[in-house]
Design a protein around this motif. Structure first.
Motif, PDB file in Angstrom:
ATOM      1  N   UNK A 200      15.315  -0.370  -0.431  1.00  0.00           N
ATOM      2  CA  UNK A 200      14.609  -0.142   0.827  1.00  0.00           C
ATOM      3  C   UNK A 200      14.442   1.356   1.067  1.00  0.00           C
ATOM      4  N   UNK A 201      13.295   1.716   1.617  1.00  0.00           N
ATOM      5  CA  UNK A 201      13.005   3.126   1.885  1.00  0.00           C
ATOM      6  C   UNK A 201      12.599   3.296   3.349  1.00  0.00           C
ATOM      7  N   UNK A 202      13.197   4.324   3.944  1.00  0.00           N
ATOM      8  CA  UNK A 202      12.976   4.620   5.351  1.00  0.00           C
ATOM      9  C   UNK A 202      12.327   6.006   5.483  1.00  0.00           C
ATOM     10  N   UNK A 203      11.598   6.202   6.562  1.00  0.00           N
ATOM     11  CA  UNK A 203      10.938   7.492   6.794  1.00  0.00           C
ATOM     12  C   UNK A 203      11.976   8.561   7.113  1.00  0.00           C
ATOM     13  N   UNK A 204      11.906   9.655   6.363  1.00  0.00           N
ATOM     14  CA  UNK A 204      12.840  10.756   6.603  1.00  0.00           C
ATOM     15  C   UNK A 204      12.400  11.618   7.778  1.00  0.00           C
ATOM     16  N   UNK A 205      11.166  11.488   8.154  1.00  0.00           N
ATOM     17  CA  UNK A 205      10.633  12.215   9.307  1.00  0.00           C
ATOM     18  C   UNK A 205       9.473  11.415   9.876  1.00  0.00           C
ATOM     19  N   UNK A 206       9.083  11.727  11.090  1.00  0.00           N
ATOM     20  CA  UNK A 206       7.920  11.047  11.666  1.00  0.00           C
ATOM     21  C   UNK A 206       6.640  11.579  11.027  1.00  0.00           C
ATOM     22  N   UNK A 207       5.628  10.770  11.030  1.00  0.00           N
ATOM     23  CA  UNK A 207       4.355  11.172  10.439  1.00  0.00           C
ATOM     24  C   UNK A 207       3.449   9.982  10.256  1.00  0.00           C
ATOM     25  N   UNK A 208       2.424  10.158   9.448  1.00  0.00           N
ATOM     26  CA  UNK A 208       1.444   9.106   9.183  1.00  0.00           C
ATOM     27  C   UNK A 208       1.638   8.587   7.768  1.00  0.00           C
ATOM     28  N   UNK A 209       1.851   7.277   7.657  1.00  0.00           N
ATOM     29  CA  UNK A 209       2.190   6.663   6.369  1.00  0.00           C
ATOM     30  C   UNK A 209       0.943   6.084   5.706  1.00  0.00           C
ATOM     31  N   UNK A 210       0.864   6.268   4.372  1.00  0.00           N
ATOM     32  CA  UNK A 210      -0.225   5.706   3.577  1.00  0.00           C
ATOM     33  C   UNK A 210       0.360   5.061   2.329  1.00  0.00           C
ATOM     34  N   UNK A 211      -0.144   3.897   1.985  1.00  0.00           N
ATOM     35  CA  UNK A 211       0.413   3.138   0.867  1.00  0.00           C
ATOM     36  C   UNK A 211      -0.241   3.486  -0.467  1.00  0.00           C
ATOM     37  N   UNK A 212      -1.237   4.380  -0.475  1.00  0.00           N
ATOM     38  CA  UNK A 212      -1.921   4.725  -1.718  1.00  0.00           C
ATOM     39  C   UNK A 212      -1.733   6.204  -2.039  1.00  0.00           C
ATOM     40  N   UNK A 213      -1.741   6.523  -3.316  1.00  0.00           N
ATOM     41  CA  UNK A 213      -1.639   7.907  -3.774  1.00  0.00           C
ATOM     42  C   UNK A 213      -2.666   8.127  -4.884  1.00  0.00           C
ATOM     43  N   UNK A 214      -2.983   9.407  -5.166  1.00  0.00           N
ATOM     44  CA  UNK A 214      -3.943   9.690  -6.236  1.00  0.00           C
ATOM     45  C   UNK A 214      -3.428  10.721  -7.236  1.00  0.00           C
ATOM     46  N   UNK A 215      -2.200  11.218  -7.026  1.00  0.00           N
ATOM     47  CA  UNK A 215      -1.647  12.197  -7.948  1.00  0.00           C
ATOM     48  C   UNK A 215      -2.045  13.627  -7.644  1.00  0.00           C
ATOM     49  N   UNK A 216      -2.833  13.839  -6.592  1.00  0.00           N
ATOM     50  CA  UNK A 216      -3.290  15.188  -6.243  1.00  0.00           C
ATOM     51  C   UNK A 216      -2.688  15.682  -4.932  1.00  0.00           C
ATOM     52  N   UNK A 217      -1.636  15.017  -4.456  1.00  0.00           N
ATOM     53  CA  UNK A 217      -1.029  15.385  -3.174  1.00  0.00           C
ATOM     54  C   UNK A 217      -0.506  16.813  -3.168  1.00  0.00           C
ATOM     55  N   UNK A 218      -0.071  17.313  -4.333  1.00  0.00           N
ATOM     56  CA  UNK A 218       0.464  18.679  -4.419  1.00  0.00           C
ATOM     57  C   UNK A 218      -0.601  19.708  -4.751  1.00  0.00           C
ATOM     58  N   UNK A 219      -1.840  19.253  -4.936  1.00  0.00           N
ATOM     59  CA  UNK A 219      -2.928  20.164  -5.323  1.00  0.00           C
ATOM     60  C   UNK A 219      -3.887  20.438  -4.172  1.00  0.00           C
ATOM     61  N   UNK A 220      -4.326  19.376  -3.518  1.00  0.00           N
ATOM     62  CA  UNK A 220      -5.296  19.522  -2.432  1.00  0.00           C
ATOM     63  C   UNK A 220      -4.543  19.725  -1.109  1.00  0.00           C
ATOM     64  N   UNK A 221      -3.917  20.879  -0.979  1.00  0.00           N
ATOM     65  CA  UNK A 221      -3.111  21.195   0.194  1.00  0.00           C
ATOM     66  C   UNK A 221      -3.896  22.063   1.182  1.00  0.00           C
ATOM     67  N   UNK A 222      -3.339  22.241   2.367  1.00  0.00           N
ATOM     68  CA  UNK A 222      -3.985  23.081   3.381  1.00  0.00           C
ATOM     69  C   UNK A 222      -4.100  24.525   2.899  1.00  0.00           C
ATOM     70  N   UNK A 223      -3.044  25.045   2.292  1.00  0.00           N
ATOM     71  CA  UNK A 223      -3.079  26.432   1.812  1.00  0.00           C
ATOM     72  C   UNK A 223      -4.098  26.599   0.689  1.00  0.00           C
ATOM     73  N   UNK A 224      -4.255  25.565  -0.138  1.00  0.00           N
ATOM     74  CA  UNK A 224      -5.250  25.639  -1.214  1.00  0.00           C
ATOM     75  C   UNK A 224      -6.651  25.746  -0.640  1.00  0.00           C
ATOM     76  N   UNK A 225      -6.921  25.031   0.451  1.00  0.00           N
ATOM     77  CA  UNK A 225      -8.241  25.095   1.084  1.00  0.00           C
ATOM     78  C   UNK A 225      -8.485  26.464   1.706  1.00  0.00           C
TER      79      UNK A 225
END
Length: 411
Positions: A200-225
């Motif tokens: 079982x996995x619990x949220x470590x912090x509050x936020x918005x949860x999404x069940x899908x990923x694409x492998x680019x979460x560490x690339x398309x960041x706010x600082x990158x933009x």
């Protein structure tokens, strides 16, 4: 005899004059009234100019992973806000993508049937429900005929729910949805029973949860933009084409609502945008229109493009944060009076149209704001510094008159 001839000549002259007057009158009456005069009450309309393309979403996201790589039993709906410590999912040892897809189908069907049974618990007039089913069906057919896919999925869900409710009202406990719900729950349970152990996995912090990923979460960041240039942007686009979800990833968490959109457009189109201005973007099938603020416009000369960097803080319900998606931006919105081109007449000092005030024809000048294929949008104004009288809302434009001029009495 001379007197008689003189009187005859006078009578002939009067007769000729009478005939000429009658012909002149008939000519003008025929010119105006050979067909029924048509008028049009002029009103305001708007013309929106769009710039479109594929936009790229940048956000700060945390990928959620597990050492188990089997099927996932999600306890939180994708796209919703979760609190710290909230149960997100149970991840199992076994199970492949096909099994996960089947679970998603089962969950959708189970949810639909449960909703049908809940709504059937309330007293409903079968005749009224039958009319609702008919209206829902016709609405779906019209949407298909018009090739309008917006909200089509919701319409199908509503139709199925109402049909199930009718089944329950007619057959009560023998309704097919009762039996179907039991079978679906059994199939779902069997999949997880065969999937081995789970974590079982619990949220470590509050936020918005999404069940899908694409492998680019560490690339398309706010600082990158914020720091991107032509080279880094197109490198990211190339990596997206080859990207695969991170090993063991089963979801992601986004801490806040802020995100950015990078939209490459032609350099000519880029000149139509201004930094600091808010533009409305319509995404995907048109169901979501979101205000975005243009933060920066970066030149990409090697590609003949401008990279528009927008910021946003809106997350409409059900909005898909796919990394790349089509978007259409409203660049300009011109509002004016709609005037058909064929009624506009050229004057020595400008352009105008003829309107009908009571039974009198009046000339009204127009100031053209926008030219369409067969119409103009003109400014709505009462007075002008040049002293001319201009067209305004609710004036009756004459659409098919002949021999018109200012002051012509039509009675």
């Amino acid at each position: 005899m001379t007197q008689k001839r003189r009187l005859f000549g006078q009578r002939m002259a009067l007769g000729v004059v009478f005939v000429l007057v009658a012909c002149y009158t008939l000519y003008h009456l025929t010119g105006f009234f050979d067909t029924e005069m048509k008028t049009y009450a002029v009103g305001l309309t708007a013309e929106t100019q769009l710039v479109g393309g594929n936009g790229y979403v940048f956000r700060d996201e945390t990928t959620l992973t597990s050492s188990y790589e089997g099927v996932v039993d999600y306890q939180s709906r994708s796209g919703v806000k979760v609190g710290e410590g909230q149960l997100l999912a149970s991840v199992y040892q076994k199970g492949d993508a096909a099994k996960q897809d089947r679970i998603a189908v089962l969950d959708s069907q189970i949810s639909l049937l449960e909703q049908s049974l809940r709504e059937s618990a309330t007293v409903t007039d079968p005749l009224l429900l039958r009319d609702e089913i008919r209206d829902e069906y016709l609405s779906l057919m019209n949407g298909l005929a018009d090739e309008n896919a917006v909200d089509l999925s919701d319409g199908v869900q509503d139709l199925l729910t109402k049909m199930n409710r009718m089944d329950v009202l007619i057959n009560e406990k023998e309704a097919a949805c009762y039996k179907s719900l039991t079978e679906l729950r059994k199939e779902r349970k069997k999949i997880f029973d065969e999937a081995g152990e789970s974590k079982e996995f619990y949220a470590r912090q509050s936020g918005y949860f999404y069940s899908y990923t694409d492998g680019c979460e560490d690339l398309f960041t706010m600082s990158a933009a914020e720091t991107l240039d032509e080279t880094s942007f197109y490198e990211l686009v190339a990596e997206l084409e080859q990207a695969e979800p991170t090993k063991g990833a089963w979801g992601k968490l986004c801490a806040d609502v802020d995100w950015k959109l990078v939209l490459p457009v032609s350099r000519e189109e880029g000149e139509r945008f201004a930094k600091g201005q808010v533009y409305y973007g319509t995404f995907g099938n048109g169901a979501a229109k979101i205000p975005l603020t243009l933060e920066d416009a970066k030149d990409a000369p090697a590609h003949g493009q401008t990279l528009l960097v927008f910021s946003a803080d809106r997350m409409p319900d059900g909005f898909s944060f796919e990394r790349r998606q089509s978007v259409r931006m409203e660049v300009t919105r011109i509002e004016g009076l709609y005037v058909p081109k064929n009624v506009v007449v050229r004057q020595d000092d400008g352009y105008g149209v003829y309107i009908l005030r009571g039974s009198v024809v009046r000339l009204r000048y127009v100031e053209i704001l926008y030219e369409g294929s067969d119409y103009y949008l003109v400014r709505d104004q009462v007075e002008h510094e040049d002293g001319k009288v201009y067209l305004q809302a609710n004036d009756l434009i004459i659409l098919n008159g002949k021999n018109l001029f200012d002051g012509r009495v039509m009675d």
